[in-house]
Write a protein that holds these residues in place. Structure first.
Motif, PDB file in Angstrom:
ATOM      1  N   PHE A 152     -32.647  22.642  48.292  1.00  0.00           N
ATOM      2  CA  PHE A 152     -33.975  23.253  48.306  1.00  0.00           C
ATOM      3  C   PHE A 152     -34.246  23.868  46.940  1.00  0.00           C
ATOM      4  N   THR A 153     -35.462  24.367  46.741  1.00  0.00           N
ATOM      5  CA  THR A 153     -35.804  25.037  45.484  1.00  0.00           C
ATOM      6  C   THR A 153     -36.044  26.518  45.747  1.00  0.00           C
ATOM      7  N   ALA A 154     -35.706  27.339  44.770  1.00  0.00           N
ATOM      8  CA  ALA A 154     -35.883  28.784  44.909  1.00  0.00           C
ATOM      9  C   ALA A 154     -36.074  29.404  43.536  1.00  0.00           C
ATOM     10  N   THR A 155     -37.140  30.190  43.394  1.00  0.00           N
ATOM     11  CA  THR A 155     -37.398  30.877  42.135  1.00  0.00           C
ATOM     12  C   THR A 155     -37.362  32.390  42.285  1.00  0.00           C
ATOM     13  N   ASN A 156     -37.176  32.878  43.538  1.00  0.00           N
ATOM     14  CA  ASN A 156     -37.076  34.314  43.775  1.00  0.00           C
ATOM     15  C   ASN A 156     -36.260  34.570  45.038  1.00  0.00           C
ATOM     16  N   ASP A 157     -36.048  35.848  45.340  1.00  0.00           N
ATOM     17  CA  ASP A 157     -35.193  36.224  46.461  1.00  0.00           C
ATOM     18  C   ASP A 157     -35.683  35.665  47.790  1.00  0.00           C
ATOM     19  N   GLN A 158     -36.978  35.766  48.030  1.00  0.00           N
ATOM     20  CA  GLN A 158     -37.512  35.327  49.316  1.00  0.00           C
ATOM     21  C   GLN A 158     -37.383  33.816  49.482  1.00  0.00           C
ATOM     22  N   GLU A 159     -37.636  33.066  48.428  1.00  0.00           N
ATOM     23  CA  GLU A 159     -37.485  31.608  48.520  1.00  0.00           C
ATOM     24  C   GLU A 159     -36.031  31.219  48.731  1.00  0.00           C
ATOM     25  N   LEU A 160     -35.126  31.955  48.147  1.00  0.00           N
ATOM     26  CA  LEU A 160     -33.706  31.701  48.387  1.00  0.00           C
ATOM     27  C   LEU A 160     -33.369  31.941  49.848  1.00  0.00           C
ATOM     28  N   PHE A 197     -26.461  29.242  37.581  1.00  0.00           N
ATOM     29  CA  PHE A 197     -26.936  29.026  36.221  1.00  0.00           C
ATOM     30  C   PHE A 197     -28.463  29.085  36.267  1.00  0.00           C
ATOM     31  N   SER A 198     -29.012  30.293  36.307  1.00  0.00           N
ATOM     32  CA  SER A 198     -30.440  30.438  36.535  1.00  0.00           C
ATOM     33  C   SER A 198     -30.947  31.726  35.907  1.00  0.00           C
ATOM     34  N   GLU A 199     -32.082  31.645  35.226  1.00  0.00           N
ATOM     35  CA  GLU A 199     -32.689  32.842  34.662  1.00  0.00           C
ATOM     36  C   GLU A 199     -33.306  33.715  35.750  1.00  0.00           C
ATOM     37  N   ALA A 200     -33.694  33.095  36.871  1.00  0.00           N
ATOM     38  CA  ALA A 200     -34.312  33.849  37.958  1.00  0.00           C
ATOM     39  C   ALA A 200     -33.290  34.651  38.748  1.00  0.00           C
ATOM     40  N   PHE A 201     -32.042  34.189  38.744  1.00  0.00           N
ATOM     41  CA  PHE A 201     -30.991  34.874  39.492  1.00  0.00           C
ATOM     42  C   PHE A 201     -29.857  35.189  38.523  1.00  0.00           C
ATOM     43  N   THR A 202     -29.728  36.458  38.189  1.00  0.00           N
ATOM     44  CA  THR A 202     -28.762  36.847  37.166  1.00  0.00           C
ATOM     45  C   THR A 202     -27.461  37.395  37.737  1.00  0.00           C
ATOM     46  N   HIS A 203     -27.424  37.675  39.040  1.00  0.00           N
ATOM     47  CA  HIS A 203     -26.230  38.227  39.670  1.00  0.00           C
ATOM     48  C   HIS A 203     -25.739  37.287  40.767  1.00  0.00           C
ATOM     49  N   SER A 204     -24.626  36.608  40.501  1.00  0.00           N
ATOM     50  CA  SER A 204     -24.131  35.604  41.441  1.00  0.00           C
ATOM     51  C   SER A 204     -23.737  36.216  42.783  1.00  0.00           C
ATOM     52  N   ASN A 249     -31.092  26.591  37.574  1.00  0.00           N
ATOM     53  CA  ASN A 249     -32.513  26.924  37.432  1.00  0.00           C
ATOM     54  C   ASN A 249     -33.100  27.176  38.818  1.00  0.00           C
ATOM     55  N   ASP A 250     -34.027  26.330  39.290  1.00  0.00           N
ATOM     56  CA  ASP A 250     -34.589  26.577  40.625  1.00  0.00           C
ATOM     57  C   ASP A 250     -34.046  25.612  41.679  1.00  0.00           C
ATOM     58  N   LYS A 251     -33.062  24.787  41.328  1.00  0.00           N
ATOM     59  CA  LYS A 251     -32.510  23.801  42.251  1.00  0.00           C
ATOM     60  C   LYS A 251     -31.265  24.378  42.925  1.00  0.00           C
ATOM     61  N   ALA A 252     -31.317  24.453  44.246  1.00  0.00           N
ATOM     62  CA  ALA A 252     -30.207  25.017  45.012  1.00  0.00           C
ATOM     63  C   ALA A 252     -29.557  23.938  45.878  1.00  0.00           C
ATOM     64  N   THR A 253     -28.234  23.938  45.894  1.00  0.00           N
ATOM     65  CA  THR A 253     -27.469  23.047  46.758  1.00  0.00           C
ATOM     66  C   THR A 253     -26.395  23.864  47.462  1.00  0.00           C
ATOM     67  N   ILE A 254     -26.311  23.707  48.766  1.00  0.00           N
ATOM     68  CA  ILE A 254     -25.244  24.348  49.537  1.00  0.00           C
ATOM     69  C   ILE A 254     -24.290  23.260  50.004  1.00  0.00           C
ATOM     70  N   SER A 255     -23.007  23.491  49.783  1.00  0.00           N
ATOM     71  CA  SER A 255     -21.971  22.516  50.134  1.00  0.00           C
ATOM     72  C   SER A 255     -20.893  23.165  50.991  1.00  0.00           C
ATOM     73  N   MET A 256     -20.296  22.363  51.849  1.00  0.00           N
ATOM     74  CA  MET A 256     -19.117  22.779  52.595  1.00  0.00           C
ATOM     75  C   MET A 256     -17.894  22.539  51.713  1.00  0.00           C
ATOM     76  N   ASP A 257     -17.040  23.541  51.599  1.00  0.00           N
ATOM     77  CA  ASP A 257     -15.829  23.430  50.793  1.00  0.00           C
ATOM     78  C   ASP A 257     -14.690  22.979  51.699  1.00  0.00           C
ATOM     79  N   SER A 258     -14.278  21.728  51.545  1.00  0.00           N
ATOM     80  CA  SER A 258     -13.236  21.177  52.410  1.00  0.00           C
ATOM     81  C   SER A 258     -11.836  21.568  51.985  1.00  0.00           C
TER      82      SER A 258
END
Length: 383
Positions: free
Chosen positions: A63-71, A97-104, A144-153
């Motif tokens: 999904f895409t996210a540029t702010n907290d609510q979209e995340l 790796f995103s300017e919109a989200f500075t704290h992992s 940037n604004d591209k988010a991917t969630i993965s299962m860690d096997s």
């Protein structure tokens, strides 16, 4: 099923070759990773057999996210009850790796909140977090604004083979060491020497590679073992097949170091996997080391001057390396990993190959020198 195997920069092609050998399809190298396709059996094999993989991921949501609510909203778009239940535990690992989200860590927190809130809204209770040993470990990758969630096997990183019994002052990552051995072109029959072996990681990875010894054989738990679709019978079958493939070749492998504590650690570590009979360890400085065979291969990871040696001494040290290689190891190929370009110039040999690898955060060159008769001293010019 689409899968991703993570690795270090410079090892992508080696990992792709490993994946091809175990039957992966649609293999594609990307930065520090290899994308591929396979079924559940291949997923298990990848975790057990791959030497240059750090972890194996299954991307499940984009999904895409540029702010907290979209995340938050983007995470909640996925039906999390399809891969876990409310009584199971989870953990979130962020890669941002995103300017919109500075704290992992904040990204991980918002992701966790969205998942547990979805369960609470549907079932009236929420799953718990267990950062050490969760049933479901997820990785959220934000570029940037591209988010991917993965299962860690994989769970715990695949570089942790289980043979390391002590900590050397500058330990080499097992995945990097395995990659160095495979990149070198060592044919498993040649004598192999690491004259500055430290705790012996390069040599133990070489023995495991030569014997077809599965690097994940002694790993007790993997991430996929906590999943609802875990198939113990399939896993046990794959493990038994891998054990049957272990060979017992006659190897000529030698490790030495001037640090007695490092040699003690190396010997004890080799005992963990019963690799001690395949490696001849000795206490010796490189200045005094003599080869047992007229031809062979050297792979070494000398000090860079970062932690183990002062700057004023590093130039003389590399000059000594060059002199010993030229005078004592004629007939050998030598591979040297270092981040110190200036010091390497004092080896006085021209490399036939220069590969870029990373040792932790340090950008290194992995240099091949051919030590043929009549080698002419020539200072290396770096651009």
């Amino acid at each position: 099923m689409k899968l991703i195997a993570k690795t270090f920069h410079g090892l992508e092609d080696v990992l792709a070759g490993e994946l091809k050998e175990i039957g992966a399809q649609q293999i594609k190298t990307v930065n520090r990773a290899v994308e591929f396709e396979g079924d559940q059996e291949l997923l298990y094999k990848a975790n057990l057999l791959l030497r240059t993989a750090i972890r194996i991921l299954i991307p499940i949501h984009h999904f895409t996210a540029t702010n907290d609510q979209e995340l938050y909203d983007g995470v909640k778009q996925f039906d999390w009850s399809g891969i876990m239940n409310v009584d199971q535990t989870l953990a979130i690992d962020p890669v941002v790796f995103s300017e919109a989200f500075t704290h992992s860590l904040y990204v991980a927190l918002k992701t966790k909140d969205a998942i547990v809130d979805q369960f609470r809204e549907k079932e009236g209770k929420r799953p718990s977090v267990d950062v050490e040993n969760p049933n479901m470990r997820l990785v959220i990758h934000l570029s940037n604004d591209k988010a991917t969630i993965s299962m860690d096997s994989s769970g715990e990183s695949l570089h942790k083979r289980g043979y390391r019994v002590g900590m050397h002052k500058a330990p080499l990552n097992e995945v990097l060491a395995a990659g160095m051995v495979m990149l070198s072109g060592w044919d498993k029959k040649q004598p192999l020497i690491d004259p500055m072996c430290g705790s012996g990681t390069i040599l133990m990875e070489a023995v495991m590679y030569a014997r077809n010894y599965p690097p994940g054989l002694h790993k007790k738990t993997f991430g996929f073992m906590g999943w609802n679709d875990y198939d113990p019978a399939l896993w046990n079958k794959i493990v038994e097949q891998a054990k049957e493939g272990i060979t017992q070749p006659r190897l000529k492998i030698f490790g030495s170091d001037s640090d007695i504590k490092a040699i003690d650690i190396a010997r004890e570590s080799a005992l963990q996997f019963r690799l001690n009979r395949d490696i001849n360890f000795s206490l010796s400085s490189f200045e005094r080391l003599e080869p047992h065979y007229p031809k062979g291969m050297i792979i070494m990871n000398p000090p860079y001057g970062e932690r183990l040696m002062k700057d004023k001494d590093i130039i003389d040290f590399y000059r000594m390396i060059g002199n010993r290689l030229k005078r004592t190891f004629t007939g050998y190929d030598a591979w040297v990993l270092t981040s110190n370009k200036e010091a390497l110039k004092n080896v006085g040999l021209k490399p036939l190959e220069k590969l870029k690898l990373f040792n932790g955060s340090l950008e290194c060159g992995f240099h091949k020198f051919n030590l043929y008769d009549g080698t002419i001293k020539k200072i290396i010019k770096f651009r």
